[in-house]
Design a protein around this motif. Structure first.
Motif, short mmCIF file in Angstrom:
data_model
loop_
_atom_site.label_atom_id
_atom_site.label_comp_id
_atom_site.label_asym_id
_atom_site.label_seq_id
_atom_site.Cartn_x
_atom_site.Cartn_y
_atom_site.Cartn_z
N UNK A 105 24.24 52.83 33.41
CA UNK A 105 25.60 52.52 33.86
C UNK A 105 25.67 52.43 35.38
N UNK A 106 25.08 53.40 36.07
CA UNK A 106 25.16 53.40 37.53
C UNK A 106 24.23 52.36 38.14
N UNK A 107 23.12 52.08 37.49
CA UNK A 107 22.26 51.00 37.98
C UNK A 107 22.99 49.66 37.94
N UNK A 108 23.73 49.43 36.89
CA UNK A 108 24.34 48.12 36.68
C UNK A 108 25.66 47.94 37.42
N UNK A 109 26.46 49.01 37.56
CA UNK A 109 27.84 48.82 38.00
C UNK A 109 28.23 49.56 39.27
N UNK A 110 27.49 50.57 39.68
CA UNK A 110 27.91 51.36 40.83
C UNK A 110 27.91 50.49 42.10
N UNK A 111 29.01 50.58 42.85
CA UNK A 111 29.21 49.81 44.09
C UNK A 111 29.31 48.31 43.85
N UNK A 112 29.61 47.92 42.61
CA UNK A 112 29.83 46.50 42.34
C UNK A 112 31.10 46.02 43.02
N UNK A 113 32.16 46.80 42.89
CA UNK A 113 33.39 46.56 43.64
C UNK A 113 34.24 47.82 43.58
N UNK A 117 34.09 51.03 40.77
CA UNK A 117 33.80 52.39 41.25
C UNK A 117 34.91 53.36 40.87
N UNK A 118 36.14 52.89 40.94
CA UNK A 118 37.27 53.73 40.56
C UNK A 118 37.18 54.12 39.09
N UNK A 149 27.31 62.58 40.76
CA UNK A 149 28.47 61.76 40.41
C UNK A 149 29.11 62.20 39.10
N UNK A 150 28.31 62.74 38.18
CA UNK A 150 28.81 62.97 36.82
C UNK A 150 28.88 64.45 36.43
N UNK A 151 28.47 65.36 37.29
CA UNK A 151 28.32 66.77 36.90
C UNK A 151 29.60 67.37 36.32
#
Length: 405
Positions: A105-113, A117-118, A149-151
């Protein structure tokens, strides 16, 4: 102003260099990507919900250079896919994201926009981590970039012997305030200090743990875990699955067992019949029981289970003796769902008609019955014929009989 410089090698082995805001579109035409003016036209067309043909015409009218129709088509498809995905409501994206592994999930979408991120940081997004046989490279990435990020949104975790020690050197269960589900897979004997660390960590989440799965752990560890479970040290534990490594455990060796009013779902593998009955007297709120019963004992003189487990309404049994199943059916009249997996190919169920009468006379509230029978070592065709009874035909959608060859 600092500009990005790009070099392109064309088919004539010539190198052309240009900055990011001074494209040479004759050079870019030789690449697979459409020139940026074309992409802008396609983006506007997609936003205006124009068709692919209309987009082709818009490019032909507005762009002065040459561009192949395949590049326009590919760009149009990408823009449409992107616009459709981004047009999905937040609630649906949250649902989609919940099915992905955190690392993916974070590889594909983190910081995409900003919007994505929200959503990734939304408190309603629950995460589940599987550390069983995870590759080292993935484990390192997960620990370095994702865990922080997920803890606070980690709800379940699976740990095995290969990752447990490493995990506890980097993390503390105090960091996971909403961790409610844990799976422990094939844990072997630790060093004494490692054992202490593990159980200290486990007790840190004892007030929040509601689901626990234990699969084929070393017997010493199993016994210590069962002592914690059945001494009521996990007051919110509602579901427990116990898959034994070898021989069934003697619950009498655990010492004092407390009444576990919170435990409602129990799955137990390779359980002795007497030991199961002994355990059930401490589980008065049990609603779902799945058990694989082994051993050879005399079952006469046992307690009435209806008094011990009055709320049990779902029962799934795997047995080698039909009288084990018969005993449960005759003593738990409130059952609404029953599943039987019968394994003994040499000692058949008496007959299909006998089984149907047993269910009808013992379980007035029965709604569904599933039965799997083996390939018996005798006149199998004659035996199967006993299930061609009107009682089964009248309930063909509620009573399902399967043959496991």
């Amino acid at each position: 102003m600092l500009k990005r410089i790009r070099a392109v090698l064309n088919s004539g082995n010539e190198i052309s260099v240009f900055s990011s805001n001074t494209h040479n579109h004759s050079i870019r035409a030789q690449t697979t990507r459409a020139p940026s003016p074309v992409r802008e036209i396609v983006l506007k067309s997609a936003a205006a919900k124009l068709s692919q043909t209309q987009t082709q015409l818009a490019v032909a009218n507005e762009y002065n250079g040459e561009v192949s129709s395949s590049k326009v088509t590919n760009t149009f498809s990408i823009m449409i896919l992107s616009s459709k995905f981004e047009s999905l409501p937040d609630e649906l994206l949250l649902n989609v994201f919940s099915y992905l592994k955190p690392i993916d999930l974070y590889r594909a979408f983190f910081n995409l926009n900003i919007r994505i991120n929200y959503i990734l940081n939304d408190s309603y997004l629950k995460f589940h981590l599987d550390f069983d046989n995870v590759p080292v490279c993935e484990y390192d990435l997960l620990c370095e970039y994702v865990m922080d990020q997920i803890s606070t949104r980690l709800h379940s975790i699976k740990l095995s012997n290969s990752t447990l020690e490493l995990f506890f050197t980097q993390f503390d269960f105090d960091k996971f305030p909403y961790l409610t589900s844990m799976s422990l897979i094939k844990l072997t004997t630790f060093e004494p200090n490692e054992t202490n660390i593990f159980f200290q960590q486990l007790l840190k989440i004892r007030l929040q743990l509601s689901h626990l799965l234990i699969i084929e752990c070393q017997s010493v560890i199993e016994i210590d875990l069962y002592k914690i479970i059945f001494s009521n040290q996990l007051p919110k534990l509602k579901s427990c699955q116990l898959i034994f490594r070898s021989d069934p455990i003697d619950f009498g060796c655990l010492g004092k067992i407390c009444i576990c009013n919170q435990l409602e779902h129990l799955t137990i593998d390779k359980c002795d019949f007497d030991q199961l009955l002994y355990l059930l007297q401490y589980l008065p709120k049990m609603r779902y029981l799945q058990a694989s019963i082994i051993g050879s004992v005399t079952i006469s003189g046992k307690k009435d289970l209806a008094d011990l487990i009055p709320y049990l309404n779902q029962l799934k049994l795997t047995v080698v003796r039909f009288d084990y199943f018969e005993y449960f059916i005759q003593h738990i009249p409130q059952l609404t769902f029953v599943s039987l997996i019968y394994l003994n190919a040499y000692q058949p169920i008496i007959s299909g008609e006998y089984l149907a009468n047993l269910l009808l006379t013992s379980l007035p509230s029965l709604m569904r019955f599933n039965c799997t029978i083996p390939d018996f070592k005798f006149d199998y065709i004659t035996f199967i014929g006993t299930f061609q009874h009107q009682m089964y035909l009248d309930r063909k959608n509620q009573w399902i009989i399967k043959h496991n060859s």
